[in-house]
Design an enzyme around this catalytic site. Structure first.
Site, mmCIF file in Angstrom:
data_model
loop_
_atom_site.group_PDB
_atom_site.id
_atom_site.type_symbol
_atom_site.label_atom_id
_atom_site.label_comp_id
_atom_site.label_asym_id
_atom_site.label_seq_id
_atom_site.Cartn_x
_atom_site.Cartn_y
_atom_site.Cartn_z
ATOM 1 N N TYR A 242 25.360 11.809 23.424
ATOM 2 C CA TYR A 242 25.158 12.191 24.824
ATOM 3 C C TYR A 242 25.242 13.723 24.940
ATOM 4 C CZ TYR A 242 26.308 12.742 29.781
ATOM 5 O OH TYR A 242 26.335 13.126 31.088
ATOM 6 N N LYS B 142 28.576 4.786 35.125
ATOM 7 C CA LYS B 142 27.339 4.062 34.833
ATOM 8 C C LYS B 142 27.513 2.569 35.146
ATOM 9 C CE LYS B 142 26.451 8.222 33.382
ATOM 10 N NZ LYS B 142 26.663 8.662 32.014
ATOM 11 N N ASP C 239 32.085 5.355 22.050
ATOM 12 C CA ASP C 239 31.626 5.521 23.432
ATOM 13 C C ASP C 239 30.670 4.353 23.697
ATOM 14 O OD1 ASP C 239 30.215 6.129 25.741
ATOM 15 O OD2 ASP C 239 30.153 8.279 25.345
ATOM 16 N N ARG D 272 49.540 11.712 40.754
ATOM 17 C CA ARG D 272 48.862 12.181 39.544
ATOM 18 C C ARG D 272 49.347 11.388 38.332
ATOM 19 N NH1 ARG D 272 50.722 16.588 36.750
ATOM 20 N NH2 ARG D 272 51.313 17.672 38.633
HETATM 21 C C1 LIG Z 1 27.307 9.785 31.363
HETATM 22 C C2 LIG Z 1 27.851 9.683 29.998
HETATM 23 C C3 LIG Z 1 29.018 10.375 29.630
HETATM 24 C C4 LIG Z 1 29.743 11.313 30.563
HETATM 25 O O1 LIG Z 1 30.298 10.665 31.643
HETATM 26 P P1 LIG Z 1 30.531 11.338 33.095
HETATM 27 O O2 LIG Z 1 31.071 10.231 33.896
HETATM 28 O O3 LIG Z 1 29.216 11.859 33.560
HETATM 29 O O4 LIG Z 1 31.508 12.458 32.902
HETATM 30 C C5 LIG Z 1 29.493 10.186 28.330
HETATM 31 N N1 LIG Z 1 28.868 9.383 27.455
HETATM 32 C C6 LIG Z 1 27.744 8.717 27.774
HETATM 33 C C7 LIG Z 1 27.093 7.838 26.754
HETATM 34 C C8 LIG Z 1 27.196 8.834 29.059
HETATM 35 O O5 LIG Z 1 26.068 8.187 29.359
#
Ligand SMILES: *Cc1c(COP(=O)(O)O)cnc(C)c1O
Length: 423
Positions: free
Chosen positions: A132, A230, A205, A80
């Site tokens: 998001y 993604k 982000d 962890r």
């Molecule tokens: C998908 C996404 C998230 C969240 O990520 P997860 O891996 O689903 O927890 C945060 N910000 C953006 C812009 C996203 O597309």
């Protein structure tokens, strides 16, 4: 100087000049090779999946692996707190983002909530108003409700509004490089100047741009996060997040919180992310090329009311995108003309595009944000910022562009057929 000494002189100069750049490979080389050195004992070439949860200590408290760069200097004792496969991914991601430090998490949301956990009760965060869906849900319904962190959501394109929203307890400014699903952007360098002036940290982000198209830390941000679910992993098969920064104190705090709450990904997922990352540049080049063609095609069609794609001349912030990013990305949003039955027939008739949330992977997906990704956002707020039921978001994949265009064409034809039958 004779000819020989002239040649020697220039060769020497070359060596001295190239010395500075010795560790500065370019993006594609960095993601393919990472910083992994092949195993001295076996010659094994790629990062192994180390499943062990515990590590044999040399003496009580004396940890093995302190010299392993993947342990970030703290050695190994319990997975962890640190794992060699995870460490290898972290170092490779940091290289791709031009960051000093990186920590990977069990999801993008785990990375986001860890940053919020660095704040205290009554601290204030200013964020964009079309974040998001999962992030705005976490901010409003968890961090504000349970932890007493305060949030203000604003239209960040107006920097005066941003400056006026800053209070004495404002600690973070939160941006998305390209927003979801309306694909808005802001001048990150300009926002970073305001953050600096008021002693706030700027968080970006950068999920939609990936480390290949944009490096927020080089543009004045203090923290960058990605949903590695993604583009970074790119094959719709893992959930993961990452935080990167250049500040040692900040990463120490983030790692401390991460270990404390246990928001860590599995070694196998780390391996898959490393594997995905090696082709990020190829996948992004291909999907971006497809996206531009598809956006142009959509713009020419009668059934389409409006196309939003940062690579189109009609896109509102075309000039900013051109200077800020290395490319417009591969997400397109468009408004289709017609009622819910038109939308449903269109989506049902698609054969290649799948109706699904998520984005940034090899396959093309479509979704209706109002009913899917943004269903938790109240209807009035949704509609006031343009997320209406006829808005469709496409994550363009790397398939053959002619098949993608044919697929949309035949779906439009199904809609025309249905509408003709009404007469
Ligand atoms: C998908 C996404 C998230 C969240 O990520 P997860 O891996 O689903 O927890 C945060 N910000 C953006 C812009 C996203 O597309």
């Amino acid at each position: 100087m004779n000819k020989l000494s002239l040649i020697l002189f220039f060769n020497l100069l070359n060596i001295v000049l190239s010395f500075n750049n010795i560790n500065k490979n370019r993006f594609a080389t960095n993601v393919v090779h990472g910083e992994f050195e092949s195993d001295k004992l076996t010659g094994n070439l790629i990062t192994p999946i180390i499943l062990g949860t515990t590590f044999t200590q040399i003496l009580p408290g004396l940890r093995p692996g302190v010299d392993d760069p993947d342990s970030h200097g703290s050695g190994y004792f319990y997975s962890r707190m640190g794992n060699p496969t995870r460490g290898s991914l972290e170092r490779t991601l940091a290289l791709s983002e031009n960051a000093n430090y990186s920590a990977v998490f069990s999801s993008g949301m785990a990375a986001i909530s860890t940053i919020i956990q660095t704040l205290k009760y009554d601290d204030h965060v200013i964020a964009m108003n079309d974040l998001y869906g999962g992030t705005s849900n976490y901010f409003k319904n968890i961090a504000e409700e349970s932890n007493g962190i305060k949030f203000t959501f604003i239209d960040m394109s107006n920097l005066d509004v941003l400056e006026k929203s800053i209070k004495s307890n404002t600690k973070l400014i939160w941006l998305e490089s390209l927003t979801n699903p309306l694909l808005k952007t802001v001048d990150v360098k300009e926002v970073s100047k305001i953050a600096q002036k008021y002693n706030c940290l700027l968080v970006v982000d950068s999920t939609f741009t990936s480390p290949y198209l944009f490096n927020p830390l080089d543009n004045g941000a203090d923290l960058v996060i990605h949903s590695a679910t993604k583009y970074i992993s790119g094959h719709s098969d893992i959930i993961m997040g990452v935080i990167m920064c250049n500040d040692k104190k900040l990463i120490k705090k983030i790692r401390f919180i991460q270990g404390g709450i246990g928001a860590v990904p599995s070694p196998f997922d780390c391996y898959l992310a490393l594997r995905g990352l090696k082709t990020l540049h190829l996948r992004m080049d291909a999907s971006q090329k497809n996206a531009l063609q598809l956006a142009n095609f959509l713009e020419s069609r009668n059934l389409v009311e409006k196309v939003i794609y940062p690579g189109l001349k009609s896109y509102e912030q075309y000039e900013l995108v051109k200077t800020q990013f290395r490319g417009p990305g591969s997400i397109i949003s468009f408004y289709i003309k017609g009622d819910q039955s038109v939308i449903n027939t269109f989506l049902k008739s698609l054969k290649i595009f799948k109706l699904a949330v998520s984005l940034g992977a090899v396959e093309s997906l479509m979704c209706v944000p109002a009913l899917m990704t943004h269903a938790s956002v109240p209807k009035e707020i949704r509609e006031s910022i343009g997320i209406t039921n006829n808005l469709i978001r496409i994550s363009v994949g790397i398939e053959d562009i002619n098949d993608l265009i044919d697929d949309i064409n035949q779906s439009f034809n199904q809609v025309f057929k249905q509408e003709l039958n009404k007469f």
